[in-house]
Structure formats: C-alpha cells, structure tokens
Motif scaffolding. Structure first.
Motif, PDB file in Angstrom:
ATOM      1  N   LEU A 166       4.126   5.405  -5.333  1.00 38.62           N
ATOM      2  CA  LEU A 166       4.308   5.435  -7.156  1.00 38.62           C
ATOM      3  C   LEU A 166       2.966   6.230  -7.696  1.00 38.62           C
ATOM      4  O   LEU A 166       3.467   6.873  -8.625  1.00 38.62           O
ATOM      5  CB  LEU A 166       3.948   3.825  -7.206  1.00 38.62           C
ATOM      6  CG  LEU A 166       4.107   3.552  -8.781  1.00 38.62           C
ATOM      7  CD1 LEU A 166       5.422   3.959  -9.784  1.00 38.62           C
ATOM      8  CD2 LEU A 166       3.771   2.081  -9.248  1.00 38.62           C
ATOM      9  N   TRP A 167       1.946   6.059  -7.128  1.00 39.13           N
ATOM     10  CA  TRP A 167       1.012   7.014  -7.608  1.00 39.13           C
ATOM     11  C   TRP A 167       1.475   8.674  -7.572  1.00 39.13           C
ATOM     12  O   TRP A 167       1.077   9.017  -8.321  1.00 39.13           O
ATOM     13  CB  TRP A 167      -0.426   6.730  -7.039  1.00 39.13           C
ATOM     14  CG  TRP A 167      -1.588   7.874  -7.285  1.00 39.13           C
ATOM     15  CD1 TRP A 167      -1.994   8.601  -6.344  1.00 39.13           C
ATOM     16  CD2 TRP A 167      -2.057   8.197  -8.430  1.00 39.13           C
ATOM     17  NE1 TRP A 167      -2.995   9.412  -7.000  1.00 39.13           N
ATOM     18  CE2 TRP A 167      -2.868   9.291  -8.297  1.00 39.13           C
ATOM     19  CE3 TRP A 167      -1.823   7.794  -9.823  1.00 39.13           C
ATOM     20  CZ2 TRP A 167      -3.658   9.921  -9.246  1.00 39.13           C
ATOM     21  CZ3 TRP A 167      -2.374   8.520 -10.918  1.00 39.13           C
ATOM     22  CH2 TRP A 167      -3.400   9.579 -10.427  1.00 39.13           C
ATOM     23  N   GLN A 168       1.720   8.883  -6.589  1.00 32.51           N
ATOM     24  CA  GLN A 168       2.292  10.306  -6.384  1.00 32.51           C
ATOM     25  C   GLN A 168       3.048  10.543  -7.397  1.00 32.51           C
ATOM     26  O   GLN A 168       3.225  11.785  -7.973  1.00 32.51           O
ATOM     27  CB  GLN A 168       2.712  10.566  -5.061  1.00 32.51           C
ATOM     28  CG  GLN A 168       1.679  10.498  -3.741  1.00 32.51           C
ATOM     29  CD  GLN A 168       0.519  11.390  -4.139  1.00 32.51           C
ATOM     30  OE1 GLN A 168       0.808  12.315  -4.347  1.00 32.51           O
ATOM     31  NE2 GLN A 168      -0.559  10.779  -3.752  1.00 32.51           N
ATOM     32  N   THR A 169       4.119   9.921  -7.736  1.00 34.01           N
ATOM     33  CA  THR A 169       5.167  10.045  -8.651  1.00 34.01           C
ATOM     34  C   THR A 169       4.481  10.153 -10.195  1.00 34.01           C
ATOM     35  O   THR A 169       4.803  11.016 -10.818  1.00 34.01           O
ATOM     36  CB  THR A 169       6.244   8.940  -8.814  1.00 34.01           C
ATOM     37  OG1 THR A 169       6.951   8.623  -7.694  1.00 34.01           O
ATOM     38  CG2 THR A 169       7.317   9.136 -10.116  1.00 34.01           C
ATOM     39  N   ILE A 170       3.731   9.123 -10.466  1.00 36.31           N
ATOM     40  CA  ILE A 170       2.905   9.190 -11.691  1.00 36.31           C
ATOM     41  C   ILE A 170       2.069  10.391 -11.760  1.00 36.31           C
ATOM     42  O   ILE A 170       1.925  11.225 -12.702  1.00 36.31           O
ATOM     43  CB  ILE A 170       1.845   8.072 -12.007  1.00 36.31           C
ATOM     44  CG1 ILE A 170       2.711   6.843 -11.947  1.00 36.31           C
ATOM     45  CG2 ILE A 170       1.028   8.121 -12.948  1.00 36.31           C
ATOM     46  CD1 ILE A 170       1.995   5.532 -11.857  1.00 36.31           C
ATOM     47  N   LYS A 171       1.407  10.808 -10.746  1.00 38.29           N
ATOM     48  CA  LYS A 171       0.586  12.106 -10.632  1.00 38.29           C
ATOM     49  C   LYS A 171       1.289  13.390 -11.191  1.00 38.29           C
ATOM     50  O   LYS A 171       0.901  14.203 -11.926  1.00 38.29           O
ATOM     51  CB  LYS A 171       0.021  12.305  -9.218  1.00 38.29           C
ATOM     52  CG  LYS A 171      -1.276  13.234  -9.250  1.00 38.29           C
ATOM     53  CD  LYS A 171      -2.099  12.930  -7.972  1.00 38.29           C
ATOM     54  CE  LYS A 171      -1.319  13.196  -6.876  1.00 38.29           C
ATOM     55  NZ  LYS A 171      -2.299  13.449  -5.479  1.00 38.29           N
ATOM     56  N   LYS A 216       0.945  -1.310   0.132  1.00 34.74           N
ATOM     57  CA  LYS A 216       0.106  -0.016  -0.077  1.00 34.74           C
ATOM     58  C   LYS A 216       0.887   1.447   0.012  1.00 34.74           C
ATOM     59  O   LYS A 216       0.626   2.202  -0.817  1.00 34.74           O
ATOM     60  CB  LYS A 216      -0.821  -0.036   1.134  1.00 34.74           C
ATOM     61  CG  LYS A 216      -1.959   1.079   1.269  1.00 34.74           C
ATOM     62  CD  LYS A 216      -2.646   1.245   2.655  1.00 34.74           C
ATOM     63  CE  LYS A 216      -3.124   2.331   3.006  1.00 34.74           C
ATOM     64  NZ  LYS A 216      -3.575   2.437   4.478  1.00 34.74           N
ATOM     65  N   SER A 217       1.940   1.163   0.737  1.00 32.51           N
ATOM     66  CA  SER A 217       2.667   2.503   0.917  1.00 32.51           C
ATOM     67  C   SER A 217       3.432   2.732  -0.269  1.00 32.51           C
ATOM     68  O   SER A 217       3.512   3.736  -0.917  1.00 32.51           O
ATOM     69  CB  SER A 217       3.912   2.366   2.212  1.00 32.51           C
ATOM     70  OG  SER A 217       4.702   3.328   2.380  1.00 32.51           O
TER      71      SER A 217
END
Length: 195
Positions: free
Chosen positions: A184-189, A178-179
């Motif tokens: 990873l999502w924050q980077t993609i965002k 989860k972490s």
C-alpha cells in the motif's frame, strides 16, 4: 516514562487482551485477576485503580511505539526512508501483537474519560510530529510533491494504514499485514512522489 515490573506488565498486557477481545466494559479488576489467576488485592498492590491500569496501558503503548524513534531519527536517512521506518515499525508491531492493534485503533477505548483521551491525544500528536518531520524532509528534498499540504499527506499515509489495520482485524488477521501495508505504501508513494 513509567517503568513496569514484570507483574505490572502482565497486568497491562492482560488488560489489553481483555479490551481487544471483550470490549472496554469488560475490563474490571475482577476479570483481570481471573485471567491472570491472582487475587484482586494482588492487583491493587500494583495499581491503585482501573483508571491507573488504563493510564498504564497508554504508557505501555507509548513506550513500545516510540522505542523506534532512534532508528527513525538516525542521521543520513532521507525523508522517504524515515516514513518507511515508521510504517514498517507499526506493521511489525501490530503483526506481533494483534490485541494491541485492536485497542490502539479502537474509537471507544479512551474517548469517554478526559484523562485518558488527553493522554491518548498526546501520544497521537507525538507520532504525528515524528511523521510530519519526515514528510517535510521528503518535500524539502524534492522527493514528495510540495504542493500537497503536509497535514493532508499525513492523513493519507496514516488514514490508509488505519483502514488497512482495521480490515485486517475484522478479517480475523487473515492476510500478511506487513506485506499488504508496505505494498500500500508503494502505491501511495507513486501518487505523491515528484517523478
């Protein structure tokens, strides 16, 4: 959507564990009955065949993964928030059930049987449609770059999630999925946002 008795759910979960830990070829009525500790005829009282059990595995996956649809579709959420709900749900679900993650991201579990591959494709398309709606909303809100085709954004988001989940599985679940996933999502965002 199919409703399962407690025994049927036990058979389905046992089947998922067998596939995850020993491969699809080890999923037999005999192995299921041995794992649960009941007779083979007792299995047949709940499912007509191994194929029926495999369809039930997909029904179970569809049931638990789409149960978050209401959360994702609540009014007033931004597209970005909907994407985050989708990803967070997946990471939490897979963290809770390692075997399910292995089976759902396996390339071989369902592809060689037409009935199963078609059903699995339908589930994938349902998930894709949900996420694409959120991506399109975020683009219309001006929060995600609109010059990147939304099918490519879908592939970037889900493909990166799939790679991360596979790495997590191959590492014997050695890190906090989860972490890592939300990081990873924050980077993609950062890459796809308009600012």
């Amino acid at each position: 959507m199919r409703k399962f008795s407690s025994r049927q759910e036990q058979i389905v979960k046992t089947s998922i564990n067998l596939i995850a830990n020993q491969g699809i070829q080890q999923l037999t009525i005999k192995h299921i009955s041995q794992e649960i500790g009941i007779s083979e005829p007792a299995i047949y009282r709940h499912f007509q065949s191994k194929m029926d059990i495999m369809v039930a595995v997909l029904d179970y996956f569809e049931k638990i993964t789409l149960s978050f649809r209401q959360d994702m579709m609540k009014p007033g959420l931004t597209g970005i928030e909907r994407i985050e709900i989708f990803l967070l749900n997946r990471y939490q679900l897979f963290t809770k059930d390692h075997a399910l993650a292995k089976v759902m991201f396996s390339d071989e579990s369902f592809q060689y049987e037409a009935q199963l591959s078609q059903k699995f494709l339908g589930i994938i398309n349902d998930h894709r449609n949900l996420l694409v709606l959120a991506i399109r909303q975020a683009q219309l809100e001006g929060n995600i770059l609109s010059d990147i085709p939304y099918p490519h954004l879908f592939q970037i988001i889900v493909g990166s999630m799939r790679l991360l989940v596979n790495r997590w599985g191959y590492s014997n679940f050695s890190f906090d999925l989860k972490s890592e996933g939300m990081s990873l999502w924050q980077t993609i965002k950062k890459v796809i946002q308009t600012q």
